[in-house]
Motif scaffolding. Sequence first.
Motif, PDB file in Angstrom:
ATOM      1  N   THR A   1       2.674   8.829  40.721  1.00 39.52           N
ATOM      2  CA  THR A   1       2.386   8.331  39.668  1.00 39.52           C
ATOM      3  C   THR A   1       1.799   6.720  40.183  1.00 39.52           C
ATOM      4  O   THR A   1       2.083   6.366  41.315  1.00 39.52           O
ATOM      5  CB  THR A   1       3.577   7.924  38.628  1.00 39.52           C
TER       6      THR A   1
ATOM      7  N   ASP B   1       5.476   6.289  31.645  1.00 36.68           N
ATOM      8  CA  ASP B   1       4.447   7.305  31.543  1.00 36.68           C
ATOM      9  C   ASP B   1       2.932   6.586  31.536  1.00 36.68           C
ATOM     10  O   ASP B   1       1.814   7.483  31.791  1.00 36.68           O
ATOM     11  CB  ASP B   1       4.565   8.011  30.149  1.00 36.68           C
ATOM     12  N   ARG B   2       3.000   5.332  31.202  1.00 35.94           N
ATOM     13  CA  ARG B   2       1.476   4.939  30.895  1.00 35.94           C
ATOM     14  C   ARG B   2       1.597   3.297  31.569  1.00 35.94           C
ATOM     15  O   ARG B   2       2.931   2.688  31.887  1.00 35.94           O
ATOM     16  CB  ARG B   2       1.204   4.669  29.416  1.00 35.94           C
TER      17      ARG B   2
ATOM     18  N   ASP C   1      -2.712   7.002  31.771  1.00 34.41           N
ATOM     19  CA  ASP C   1      -1.718   7.972  31.905  1.00 34.41           C
ATOM     20  C   ASP C   1      -1.312   7.721  33.648  1.00 34.41           C
ATOM     21  O   ASP C   1      -2.214   7.822  34.463  1.00 34.41           O
ATOM     22  CB  ASP C   1      -1.960   9.307  31.592  1.00 34.41           C
ATOM     23  N   ARG C   2      -0.139   7.370  33.797  1.00 34.73           N
ATOM     24  CA  ARG C   2       0.278   7.331  35.299  1.00 34.73           C
ATOM     25  C   ARG C   2      -0.064   8.465  36.156  1.00 34.73           C
ATOM     26  O   ARG C   2      -0.210   8.246  37.316  1.00 34.73           O
ATOM     27  CB  ARG C   2       1.700   6.829  35.078  1.00 34.73           C
TER      28      ARG C   2
ATOM     29  N   ASN D   1       8.014  12.391  40.946  1.00 32.77           N
ATOM     30  CA  ASN D   1       7.935  10.828  40.514  1.00 32.77           C
ATOM     31  C   ASN D   1       7.333   9.660  41.454  1.00 32.77           C
ATOM     32  O   ASN D   1       7.082   8.874  40.809  1.00 32.77           O
ATOM     33  CB  ASN D   1       9.600  10.518  40.363  1.00 32.77           C
TER      34      ASN D   1
END
Length: 424
Positions: A72, A124-125, A181-182, A69
């Motif tokens: 990102t 997510d983005r 996209d992360r 996590n």
Amino acid sequence: MSSAGETSSPDDRSSPERASSAEDLTAENLTPSRPSRLSTKDLVGPVLIFVGGFLLAAAIALPTLFVDNLRTIPLSTDVTTVAPAASPARVLDRCSLASPTARVVDADLTRQQRFVAVRPADADRVTLQAGTSVRAEHLRIDGREVDPEAPRAGSDARPAAGASACTDPIMGAVRDRITLDRVTALPDLTAAAGQQGSSEIQYDSNSAPVRVPDRDGYTYLMPFGVSTADHTFFDVTTRRTVPLRYTGDTTVAGRDVARFVAVVPDTDLHQIDNGDAQSTPPTIITRPAGWFGVPGVDPARSVSATLHHSGRWELAVDTTTGTIVDAHIAVDETYRFIDTTLPDRRLTSMSATFAYDDRTQRRLTEHATALAAPITVWGRVVPLIAAVVGVATIVAGLAVINPAWRPRRWRPSAAPDADPPASS
């Protein structure tokens, strides 16, 4: 002589004792037995084993679950870069558009860029909005250093509608907006949670942004843990996706980084609709042949030329975090005649090589270090400590439960006055 009433039997004499024994047995049977309770010493071993197992589970879970996590693109992304041009840079003096002949001069140029995370953004983005500009700090005309905003030959002409004054020090500016996209750091233009991904580039404040729905490749950053292999790069100026080739390792501001190179081929900017005659710089100009200095052509003949762009990007990337900590950007922009029957005379619009200054390099390496620190702590240091402590705790718990596990000198010795074991 005793009377018959006074005579007693042996059974009668023993009856009180027998009654007492019966009462004792009855009392023992009726009294509830108390449950045995574990002492603190009995609980120490199992508790140590439980804690040790928990620490081992944490050592396994942290690198695989929690640390992912952290890899990102942060929603707090806000990066500014400053890249002066190496001397000498050459530019077309836009004030000469109103003069009898074109004037190409030396200049001190600075490329500035800032990109920040904006909406739409979620788990997510993330959308990055980037503004890039090239500014002239000084011009050198006829051997003199001139302020770009100072009046000079041709500056008294009124600019065309929508065009900026030729004394504006901004040589060019672009605004870019892209949803990524992360995790992969690649464009993600799909619709999610009711929001469509964004991909648009604005080349001039007086024109509408250009949508780029087929965009691909990296531009402003790369993903965490990027591999030292070939990738793709998206050039905002030409809207081309080109190979981004790995060329080796180097060091920037004391940090080990990977080098990547992208070569942007020659592109006619007017043909891809990223400007017009009033944009800055104009992507097409029409002037007499004498203004261009075309030999063997009637000087009064009107000819048109479009702006061509080619470039080379050398990026230094921290592979742990994907941060671009240094960049060398070579730009070659020239005007070329549309009429191919004319001599191949190219007029320089801009020729410069930009490189991040020392302050930008230090700031970006510090930024990379700050992004990498939680990954190192939670992905390596904490799991290693948890694993070592967990194993030691389990061994200690087993030693408490079973004395045979303890070293011989730590085992309890028998009391000196203890009874010897019974012989058979």
